[in-house]
Design a protein around this motif. Structure first.
Motif, PDB file in Angstrom:
ATOM      1  N   SER A  44       0.856  -1.187   0.000  1.00  0.00           N
ATOM      2  CA  SER A  44       0.000   0.000   0.000  1.00  0.00           C
ATOM      3  C   SER A  44       0.892   1.236   0.000  1.00  0.00           C
ATOM      4  O   SER A  44       2.128   1.146   0.004  1.00  0.00           O
ATOM      5  CB  SER A  44      -0.856   0.015   1.270  1.00  0.00           C
ATOM      6  OG  SER A  44      -0.025   0.271   2.414  1.00  0.00           O
ATOM      7  N   ASP A  45       0.254   2.395   0.032  1.00  0.00           N
ATOM      8  CA  ASP A  45       0.988   3.631   0.287  1.00  0.00           C
ATOM      9  C   ASP A  45       1.604   3.552   1.685  1.00  0.00           C
ATOM     10  O   ASP A  45       1.183   2.727   2.515  1.00  0.00           O
ATOM     11  CB  ASP A  45       0.046   4.835   0.227  1.00  0.00           C
ATOM     12  CG  ASP A  45      -0.541   5.044  -1.174  1.00  0.00           C
ATOM     13  OD1 ASP A  45       0.081   4.589  -2.159  1.00  0.00           O
ATOM     14  OD2 ASP A  45      -1.636   5.646  -1.259  1.00  0.00           O
ATOM     15  N   TYR A  79       2.002   4.073   5.407  1.00  0.00           N
ATOM     16  CA  TYR A  79       1.015   4.408   6.439  1.00  0.00           C
ATOM     17  C   TYR A  79       1.671   4.824   7.756  1.00  0.00           C
ATOM     18  O   TYR A  79       0.987   5.301   8.673  1.00  0.00           O
ATOM     19  CB  TYR A  79       0.043   3.247   6.675  1.00  0.00           C
ATOM     20  CG  TYR A  79       0.588   2.102   7.508  1.00  0.00           C
ATOM     21  CD1 TYR A  79       0.298   2.004   8.868  1.00  0.00           C
ATOM     22  CD2 TYR A  79       1.388   1.113   6.946  1.00  0.00           C
ATOM     23  CE1 TYR A  79       0.778   0.957   9.637  1.00  0.00           C
ATOM     24  CE2 TYR A  79       1.872   0.067   7.697  1.00  0.00           C
ATOM     25  CZ  TYR A  79       1.575  -0.007   9.045  1.00  0.00           C
ATOM     26  OH  TYR A  79       2.084  -1.050   9.801  1.00  0.00           O
ATOM     27  N   TYR A  82      -6.883   9.433  11.161  1.00  0.00           N
ATOM     28  CA  TYR A  82      -5.496   8.958  11.196  1.00  0.00           C
ATOM     29  C   TYR A  82      -4.714   9.677  12.293  1.00  0.00           C
ATOM     30  O   TYR A  82      -3.988   9.049  13.075  1.00  0.00           O
ATOM     31  CB  TYR A  82      -4.809   9.177   9.842  1.00  0.00           C
ATOM     32  CG  TYR A  82      -3.361   8.721   9.832  1.00  0.00           C
ATOM     33  CD1 TYR A  82      -3.029   7.404   9.528  1.00  0.00           C
ATOM     34  CD2 TYR A  82      -2.332   9.609  10.151  1.00  0.00           C
ATOM     35  CE1 TYR A  82      -1.704   6.983   9.544  1.00  0.00           C
ATOM     36  CE2 TYR A  82      -1.011   9.201  10.172  1.00  0.00           C
ATOM     37  CZ  TYR A  82      -0.700   7.884   9.863  1.00  0.00           C
ATOM     38  OH  TYR A  82       0.615   7.471   9.890  1.00  0.00           O
ATOM     39  N   LYS A 109      -6.017  -1.132  -3.634  1.00  0.00           N
ATOM     40  CA  LYS A 109      -6.828   0.086  -3.801  1.00  0.00           C
ATOM     41  C   LYS A 109      -7.727   0.318  -2.589  1.00  0.00           C
ATOM     42  O   LYS A 109      -7.871   1.453  -2.111  1.00  0.00           O
ATOM     43  CB  LYS A 109      -7.680  -0.004  -5.060  1.00  0.00           C
ATOM     44  CG  LYS A 109      -8.484   1.267  -5.345  1.00  0.00           C
ATOM     45  CD  LYS A 109      -9.318   1.160  -6.603  1.00  0.00           C
ATOM     46  CE  LYS A 109     -10.012   2.490  -6.923  1.00  0.00           C
ATOM     47  NZ  LYS A 109     -10.866   2.957  -5.815  1.00  0.00           N
ATOM     48  N   LYS A 122      -6.945   9.995   6.654  1.00  0.00           N
ATOM     49  CA  LYS A 122      -6.166  11.231   6.728  1.00  0.00           C
ATOM     50  C   LYS A 122      -7.043  12.452   6.427  1.00  0.00           C
ATOM     51  O   LYS A 122      -6.844  13.525   7.013  1.00  0.00           O
ATOM     52  CB  LYS A 122      -4.976  11.154   5.782  1.00  0.00           C
ATOM     53  CG  LYS A 122      -3.928  10.151   6.282  1.00  0.00           C
ATOM     54  CD  LYS A 122      -2.739  10.005   5.344  1.00  0.00           C
ATOM     55  CE  LYS A 122      -1.748   9.000   5.912  1.00  0.00           C
ATOM     56  NZ  LYS A 122      -0.560   8.809   5.045  1.00  0.00           N
ATOM     57  N   ALA A 123      -8.017  12.280   5.539  1.00  0.00           N
ATOM     58  CA  ALA A 123      -8.903  13.398   5.180  1.00  0.00           C
ATOM     59  C   ALA A 123      -9.856  13.761   6.305  1.00  0.00           C
ATOM     60  O   ALA A 123     -10.141  14.948   6.534  1.00  0.00           O
ATOM     61  CB  ALA A 123      -9.689  13.042   3.919  1.00  0.00           C
ATOM     62  N   THR A 131      -6.489   7.135   2.696  1.00  0.00           N
ATOM     63  CA  THR A 131      -6.841   8.476   2.223  1.00  0.00           C
ATOM     64  C   THR A 131      -8.003   9.049   3.036  1.00  0.00           C
ATOM     65  O   THR A 131      -7.986  10.218   3.456  1.00  0.00           O
ATOM     66  CB  THR A 131      -7.219   8.442   0.730  1.00  0.00           C
ATOM     67  OG1 THR A 131      -6.091   7.991  -0.023  1.00  0.00           O
ATOM     68  CG2 THR A 131      -7.623   9.821   0.231  1.00  0.00           C
ATOM     69  N   GLU A 132      -9.012   8.228   3.273  1.00  0.00           N
ATOM     70  CA  GLU A 132     -10.178   8.658   4.045  1.00  0.00           C
ATOM     71  C   GLU A 132      -9.781   9.007   5.484  1.00  0.00           C
ATOM     72  O   GLU A 132     -10.222  10.025   6.029  1.00  0.00           O
ATOM     73  CB  GLU A 132     -11.234   7.548   4.068  1.00  0.00           C
ATOM     74  CG  GLU A 132     -11.944   7.336   2.736  1.00  0.00           C
ATOM     75  CD  GLU A 132     -12.842   6.114   2.757  1.00  0.00           C
ATOM     76  OE1 GLU A 132     -13.010   5.512   3.849  1.00  0.00           O
ATOM     77  OE2 GLU A 132     -13.367   5.748   1.695  1.00  0.00           O
ATOM     78  N   ASN A 144      -5.528   1.628   0.203  1.00  0.00           N
ATOM     79  CA  ASN A 144      -5.126   3.018  -0.053  1.00  0.00           C
ATOM     80  C   ASN A 144      -6.302   3.988   0.093  1.00  0.00           C
ATOM     81  O   ASN A 144      -6.142   5.108   0.608  1.00  0.00           O
ATOM     82  CB  ASN A 144      -4.507   3.146  -1.442  1.00  0.00           C
ATOM     83  CG  ASN A 144      -3.106   2.564  -1.503  1.00  0.00           C
ATOM     84  OD1 ASN A 144      -2.445   2.417  -0.470  1.00  0.00           O
ATOM     85  ND2 ASN A 144      -2.646   2.236  -2.692  1.00  0.00           N
ATOM     86  N   ASP A 145      -7.486   3.567  -0.346  1.00  0.00           N
ATOM     87  CA  ASP A 145      -8.679   4.402  -0.179  1.00  0.00           C
ATOM     88  C   ASP A 145      -8.977   4.620   1.300  1.00  0.00           C
ATOM     89  O   ASP A 145      -9.374   5.722   1.717  1.00  0.00           O
ATOM     90  CB  ASP A 145      -9.883   3.759  -0.871  1.00  0.00           C
ATOM     91  CG  ASP A 145      -9.817   3.859  -2.392  1.00  0.00           C
ATOM     92  OD1 ASP A 145      -8.957   4.598  -2.905  1.00  0.00           O
ATOM     93  OD2 ASP A 145     -10.619   3.172  -3.059  1.00  0.00           O
TER      94      ASP A 145
END
Length: 269
Positions: A126-127, A129, A255, A240, A250-251, A247-248, A243-244
């Protein structure tokens, strides 16, 4: 008459063969859709550490496993299955985690695993983390105050299968290394005087220092250790989904909350 019977036999065999091939085709289709497989099982099976304070540590009294990696795993389960409790945690070590993933025992590894080029040949990541760096843990009062004090006469303790052992050997030529199955065994060996320092990622070492105030993390990190979540190669849909999720998290600020809960400070932006 004989030809008629032979013809019937051949027809039956052909039908059976087609059915077998169809069955194999269905099986392959199922295995090529790992998200569907996870949903069919109704749970996400994640490999985490059971011996690493702050990231994945099992409470012997309750049997619960808690830590940063566990909370990230629950968030992924919620994203894929709609329920953070639809999860099974299986113990992995640095040595066993990739074999367990590729044997199909677990769906992913969330276990303080550094992304490396060699590991990318075996798994997909993954990205990043979590961003860590390798340091040293010593008994307070030790003459070792950082990597610059380590020599070929220094005995360093570490975990089998970790990148830390390779890194320390590259940093200090001829250094003596003792490897253990897990970090708790290595920490016990340090406390028993079997080595001068224990090396791994600073995030893990801070957890050990929190367990015993007689020990401290010294010096500046001497490597860059970006943690990734490992998935079987080719499972792009799972990558995916992970990673999604990141992203969620952190947004929406979750996180940062998880990070501060376990690490005790806000993540570096």
């Amino acid at each position: 008459m004989k030809m008629s019977k032979l013809g019937k036999l051949l027809s039956v065999m052909m039908v059976v063969s087609l059915l077998i091939l169809a069955g194999c085709g269905n099986s392959n289709n199922a295995s090529s859709d790992p998200i569907a497989k996870i949903k069919e099982h109704g749970k996400l099976v994640v490999g985490v550490k059971f011996d690493t304070k702050l990231f994945g540590l099992k409470d012997p009294s309750s049997g619960n496993v808690e830590g940063f990696d566990v909370d990230i795993s629950k968030a992924i389960a919620k994203h894929i299955l709609g329920d953070e409790n639809a999860i099974e945690l299986k113990e992995v070590t640095s040595k066993t985690r990739i074999p367990m993933l590729n044997n199909g025992e677990i769906d992913m590894i969330v276990a303080t695993m550094t992304i490396t080029e060699d590991r990318k040949k075996e798994v997909d990541f993954s990205d990043v983390y979590f961003q860590a760096g390798q340091s040293l843990l010593v008994k307070k009062g030790s003459p070792i105050t950082g990597i610059q004090d380590a020599t070929k006469d220094t005995t360093i303790l570490g975990s089998k299968g970790s990148t830390s052992i390779k890194n320390i050997k590259e940093k200090v030529e001829g250094i003596k290394v003792l490897e253990f199955d897990n970090y708790q065994d290595a920490f016990s060996a340090l406390k028993a005087g079997k080595g001068d320092a224990l090396t791994t990622d600073d995030a893990i070492l801070y957890g050990m220092a929190a367990q015993d105030p007689g020990y401290e993390v010294v010096g500046e990190p001497f490597t860059d250790e970006p943690y990734g979540i490992a998935i079987q190669k080719g499972n792009v849909d799972v990558v995916k989904a992970v990673n999604d999720t990141l992203t969620e998290l952190k947004a929406n600020g979750e996180y940062d909350k998880i990070y501060e809960k376990w690490i005790g400070k806000a993540p570096t932006k």
